[in-house]
Motif scaffolding. Structure first.
Motif, mmCIF file in Angstrom:
data_model
loop_
_atom_site.group_PDB
_atom_site.id
_atom_site.type_symbol
_atom_site.label_atom_id
_atom_site.label_comp_id
_atom_site.label_asym_id
_atom_site.label_seq_id
_atom_site.Cartn_x
_atom_site.Cartn_y
_atom_site.Cartn_z
ATOM 1 N N ILE A 314 0.943 -1.133 -0.132
ATOM 2 C CA ILE A 314 0.033 -0.127 -0.197
ATOM 3 C C ILE A 314 0.946 1.258 0.029
ATOM 4 O O ILE A 314 1.667 1.442 0.908
ATOM 5 C CB ILE A 314 -1.001 -0.047 1.271
ATOM 6 N N GLY A 346 -9.287 0.644 -6.320
ATOM 7 C CA GLY A 346 -10.668 0.472 -6.228
ATOM 8 C C GLY A 346 -11.629 1.270 -7.054
ATOM 9 O O GLY A 346 -11.223 2.013 -8.011
ATOM 10 N N PRO A 352 -7.608 1.986 -0.468
ATOM 11 C CA PRO A 352 -7.300 0.802 0.380
ATOM 12 C C PRO A 352 -6.958 0.809 1.693
ATOM 13 O O PRO A 352 -6.129 2.033 2.073
ATOM 14 C CB PRO A 352 -6.030 0.194 -0.604
ATOM 15 N N ILE A 355 -4.686 -5.029 3.799
ATOM 16 C CA ILE A 355 -4.332 -6.142 2.807
ATOM 17 C C ILE A 355 -3.890 -7.382 3.452
ATOM 18 O O ILE A 355 -3.018 -7.279 4.476
ATOM 19 C CB ILE A 355 -3.253 -5.706 1.593
ATOM 20 N N VAL A 369 -8.499 -7.215 -0.039
ATOM 21 C CA VAL A 369 -8.203 -5.804 0.055
ATOM 22 C C VAL A 369 -9.431 -5.326 0.833
ATOM 23 O O VAL A 369 -10.459 -5.792 0.564
ATOM 24 C CB VAL A 369 -7.881 -5.080 -0.914
ATOM 25 N N TRP A 371 -11.530 -1.866 1.975
ATOM 26 C CA TRP A 371 -11.558 -0.646 1.326
ATOM 27 C C TRP A 371 -12.228 0.386 2.262
ATOM 28 O O TRP A 371 -12.876 -0.043 3.281
ATOM 29 C CB TRP A 371 -12.396 -0.626 0.043
#
Length: 417
Positions: A314, A346, A352, A355, A369, A371
């Protein structure tokens, strides 16, 4: 009269010394002035722990089951083989920072909370959606809160917990509810733990510009001071021979490789004196079908697929650029490779937050993931034997984000016993 005056003067001097020591301690460790919630938000692996509806996520190590901690302090457990979704609630389950399932066990879940560690014992055959709070053990220790990170030994025999205000990691024997302190001095606490998959080593990050790697046999450690800031995140190769980590305020990924000692050399960490830079994720501009887009910046968190063939990162964008997930193809032997694959983004407005890779996906790698919208996506990467596409750094869409993967640079991070 003179004696009384001296006592009063001495008291003022003692108070002045205490205030000076307190001010010095606060300047060295500014996180100690934060509230518990702000401290958890600062050190969480979630991008926006305070504002997102999902605060923590954990796959079960052996089955297709995962736990999700929500903003309302509840935890939901989803299982692909059951329509029942247990909801875990407890009066001490507040401000969940991390969760971890016990390996080699069907349904024991450890939860890092504001004031303690809760260990839930769930009956996998139960159809109840509201397990009793009596199913949860409470593990607490004076001065060890908030708890921000947990890590089970891969054998399931020990549980580690960490708090930014406690300079000791706690090694719990959950069955007896007793713990042993792994004490160190310096660093101001422990913020993030990562146990290597082979069980041999543990990464322990601190709020300051230093982190340690412990070997899990004799519990000795090596110390790595960084230059700019604290260790933000880290992950191990499946065989435990390599640690990838990032530093707060920097846009590069570092690598440390570890030697395996046997015989009389056992009980040593075996780390190198310097860390190598293996990827540069500095911001750059890409031409897309929608126009120019700026991508790059600091790494907030990263995870390594259990097969050792995919790394997901990320990247927190600078103002004006998006927070995205960068995916790399990796190989640890015979030589280390880190090659860019692409990005995961996304729907519009979704950022995000967390993860994780599925621990036992048979057809390749499965990236989960979480969100900012509250949605959870499962993104598969299918491997076709050993026939991988040939990536050329000069033609890769992420070349400028990872040019250093083709040439290792030495960074003067020196280990200290």
């Amino acid at each position: 009269m003179h004696v009384l005056q001296w006592v009063k003067t001495g008291s003022r001097y003692a108070l002045a010394v205490c205030h000076w020591v307190s001010s010095l301690h606060g300047s060295l460790f500014p996180h100690l002035s934060l509230t518990s919630e702000d401290m958890i938000a600062e050190f969480s692996q979630a991008v926006d722990w305070a504002g997102c509806s999902i605060r923590a996520f954990a796959w079960h190590p052996h089955t297709s089951k995962f736990a999700v901690a929500l903003l309302d302090d509840s935890i939901r457990v989803y299982n692909t083989n059951s329509a029942t979704v247990p909801i875990l609630k407890h009066r001490l389950q507040r401000n969940v920072a991390s969760m971890a399932w016990k390996p080699l066990c069907a349904s024991i879940l450890a939860v890092a909370c504001q004031s303690c560690v809760l260990v839930w014992h769930l009956d996998p055959t139960s159809l109840s959606t509201r397990p009793s709070s009596g199913c949860a053990q409470v593990l607490s220790h004076p001065g060890h809160s908030p708890v921000t990170s947990l890590a089970w030994a891969p054998s399931g025999g020990m549980l580690l917990s960490a708090s930014p205000v406690d300079t000791a990691m706690l090694v719990w024997d959950v069955s007896t509810e007793n713990c042993v302190q792994l004490q160190w001095f310096g660093g101001g606490g422990v913020t993030h733990l990562a146990w290597s998959p082979d069980g041999s080593k543990v990464l322990a990050a601190t709020p300051s510009a230093v982190f340690r790697v412990w070997e899990a046999q004799m519990w000795t450690c090596e110390r790595w001071p960084t230059i700019k800031g604290r260790c933000q995140t880290g992950c191990w190769s499946p065989d435990g021979s390599r640690l990838l980590f990032t530093v707060l305020g920097e846009s590069v990924i570092y690598s440390l490789s570890f030697s395996e000692y046997k015989g009389e050399m056992q009980g040593q960490v075996g780390g190198p004196k310097t860390a190598s830079i293996v990827a540069d994720l500095s911001e750059t501009t890409f031409e897309t079908m929608y126009g120019e887009e700026r991508i790059g910046g600091e790494v907030h968190s990263m995870v390594w697929d259990p097969s050792g063939e995919r790394l997901a990162v990320i990247i927190r964008g600078n103002p004006g650029s998006r927070t995205v997930i960068a995916v790399f193809r990796t190989r640890n032997s015979p030589v280390f490779e880190l090659l860019p694959c692409g990005f995961v983004q996304g729907e519009p407005g979704a950022q995000p937050q967390l993860i994780a890779f599925h621990p036992c996906f048979k057809k390749g790698a499965l990236l989960t993931v979480c969100w900012s919208t509250g949605r959870i996506s499962h993104i598969p990467f299918f491997f076709v034997g050993a026939q991988f596409p040939c990536f050329s750094p000069s033609h890769s869409p992420m070349a400028s984000l990872s040019r250093s993967s083709t040439r290792v640079r030495e960074q003067p991070l020196f280990s200290e016993l």
